[in-house]
Write a protein that holds these residues in place. Sequence first.
Motif, PDB file in Angstrom:
ATOM      1  N   GLN A 274      21.257 -32.664  66.947  1.00  0.00           N
ATOM      2  CA  GLN A 274      20.931 -31.813  65.801  1.00  0.00           C
ATOM      3  C   GLN A 274      20.569 -32.684  64.609  1.00  0.00           C
ATOM      4  OE1 GLN A 274      24.440 -29.444  65.064  1.00  0.00           O
ATOM      5  NE2 GLN A 274      23.746 -27.791  66.403  1.00  0.00           N
ATOM      6  N   ALA A 276      20.374 -32.951  60.298  1.00  0.00           N
ATOM      7  CA  ALA A 276      21.117 -32.466  59.130  1.00  0.00           C
ATOM      8  C   ALA A 276      20.498 -31.170  58.615  1.00  0.00           C
ATOM      9  CB  ALA A 276      21.117 -33.532  58.043  1.00  0.00           C
ATOM     10  N   TYR A 277      21.267 -30.449  57.840  1.00  0.00           N
ATOM     11  CA  TYR A 277      20.814 -29.144  57.339  1.00  0.00           C
ATOM     12  C   TYR A 277      19.511 -29.235  56.546  1.00  0.00           C
ATOM     13  CZ  TYR A 277      25.457 -27.179  58.427  1.00  0.00           C
ATOM     14  OH  TYR A 277      26.596 -26.750  59.052  1.00  0.00           O
ATOM     15  N   SER A 278      19.343 -30.307  55.774  1.00  0.00           N
ATOM     16  CA  SER A 278      18.156 -30.393  54.905  1.00  0.00           C
ATOM     17  C   SER A 278      16.862 -30.421  55.706  1.00  0.00           C
ATOM     18  CB  SER A 278      18.247 -31.622  53.999  1.00  0.00           C
ATOM     19  OG  SER A 278      18.379 -32.806  54.759  1.00  0.00           O
ATOM     20  N   ARG A 280      17.041 -29.213  59.395  1.00  0.00           N
ATOM     21  CA  ARG A 280      17.189 -28.131  60.362  1.00  0.00           C
ATOM     22  C   ARG A 280      17.087 -26.760  59.711  1.00  0.00           C
ATOM     23  NH1 ARG A 280      22.808 -27.052  62.976  1.00  0.00           N
ATOM     24  NH2 ARG A 280      23.130 -29.170  62.197  1.00  0.00           N
ATOM     25  N   CYS A 281      17.536 -26.634  58.478  1.00  0.00           N
ATOM     26  CA  CYS A 281      17.609 -25.319  57.816  1.00  0.00           C
ATOM     27  C   CYS A 281      16.472 -25.093  56.813  1.00  0.00           C
ATOM     28  CB  CYS A 281      18.951 -25.161  57.119  1.00  0.00           C
ATOM     29  SG  CYS A 281      20.369 -25.217  58.235  1.00  0.00           S
ATOM     30  N   GLN A 284      15.391 -21.428  56.765  1.00  0.00           N
ATOM     31  CA  GLN A 284      16.386 -20.535  56.182  1.00  0.00           C
ATOM     32  C   GLN A 284      16.446 -20.680  54.660  1.00  0.00           C
ATOM     33  OE1 GLN A 284      16.801 -22.457  58.861  1.00  0.00           O
ATOM     34  NE2 GLN A 284      17.505 -21.143  60.525  1.00  0.00           N
ATOM     35  N   ILE A 348      17.142 -28.996  47.945  1.00  0.00           N
ATOM     36  CA  ILE A 348      17.061 -29.414  49.339  1.00  0.00           C
ATOM     37  C   ILE A 348      16.057 -30.551  49.500  1.00  0.00           C
ATOM     38  CG2 ILE A 348      15.324 -27.705  50.039  1.00  0.00           C
ATOM     39  CD1 ILE A 348      16.938 -27.405  52.683  1.00  0.00           C
TER      40      ILE A 348
END
Length: 511
Positions: A274, A276-278, A280-281, A284, A348
Amino acid sequence: MVILTGNTLTMEEMKRVLYKKEIVIASKESMKLVEKSRMAVEQIVQSKKVVYGITTGFGKFSDVLIDQNDVEELQLNLIHSHACGVGEPFPEIVSRAMLLLRANALLKGYSGVRTCVVEQLIDLLNSEIHPVVPSQGSLGASGDLAPLSHLALVLMGEGEVVYKGEVMDAITALEAEKISPLILKAKEGLALINGTQAMTAMGVVGYLEAEQIAYQSELISSITIEGLRGIIDAFDEDIHLVRGYSQQVEVAQRIRDYLSDSQLTTAQGELRVQDAYSLRCIPQVHGASWQVLDYVKEKLEIEVNAATDNPLIFNDGQKVISGGNFHGQPIAFAMDFMKIGVAELANISERRIERLVNPQLNDLPPFLSPEPGLQSGAMIMQYCAASLVSENKTLAHPASVDSIPSSANQEDHVSMGTIGSRHAYQIIQNARRVLSIELICALQAAEFRGVELMAKKTRNFLQEARKIVPTILKDRIFSRDIENMNDWLKNVDITPLISPQTSIEMMKEEK
């Protein structure tokens, strides 16, 4: 050519008028409505009826009756006394938007002005005579009194304007275009300043820029994904369809389209399971910001076609009502919401910058330096981005939760919408600079990986961006690079790179 009716002005039409200087005219049907409402005002004056702002004073002076012979002086005094804005002027394009929006509002036919007032506003717009309007001093109810008074001054041949790139006395520019100054008649001064056109104009310009950087943030983050060898699986259509937010689906689709032929993206498990959120997301988070922008656009398109002065004239003068359409609360909320949505795009982005420069988070040269240690590379660019996003957090505090009484407590609740719109614009400028820094870093990382391995669309964008900011081969004054990239992003159009929204059509069919 854009035809104003008072009811049909769109964001796309405003964009053409503001940026492409498209000619504006008033529809004949709307001008007839203006004439009818003007006849009603003249009848009120002649019959000496007591009507706020026509035969009375203003604000706390609403109970003071004005003699029929003094109605012109009343309007002149109104404009002079209310023209007390301070601070730096609004950007010239905002002043241009104010002219457009004020003319459109008056064309609804509820304000009681003469047709020559509308014509004057349109003549100024088409002649590119833009009032110099101080940006501070409005409470956002009773409308934008101070800013709009500075606009009204110009119609009278007073105040200052920007004309052909120079600041000059209004009368000089009017004479150059053979436009005669107006003497305002009953109700006209009040009709010109009692409205939300300053906050709305600032909001429209801010929205158009925010929309642009929202699209750009997706392309820039796509290059970051390549530079970090990000996992493309996170953008799979099925993930986003099952959540159901159309904006999220659209962001994921655009990023898939940008990266469709990239050899730098990876599959889950290939390098890591995976991201990191910055990374992967992105759909969203960016999608949620698009939800904000869609809300803002909806409110602005209502407000630009709204009658917001007071009183309003109905049924050929049979009904004249004092109300509160000048109260900027709907736009105040929208501006505060836009502040949050755009600030998050920058937040982000700054986290992606950190992942590009931090050697503990990637396998790139530390701080993307050409000679780590001897040269600092992008180290302090990340500092700058961090400073900008922190400033945005302060600016994002909602202006609309504040109120302060005015006019001896007659006007005891105000919106602060104009403050919100100005702060939103500042956040947008800061966000673009953060994205400029991300782009500079992402370009450097992508080149380290191999430009030939990039997707076609991102590679083409890199080649254009490199004409603005060259490859970092040695430490230099990066402030210039950031500002040059910011100026370029402010003007570059990436819409030809955006693919059709087939995913949304599929989602609607499934429902």
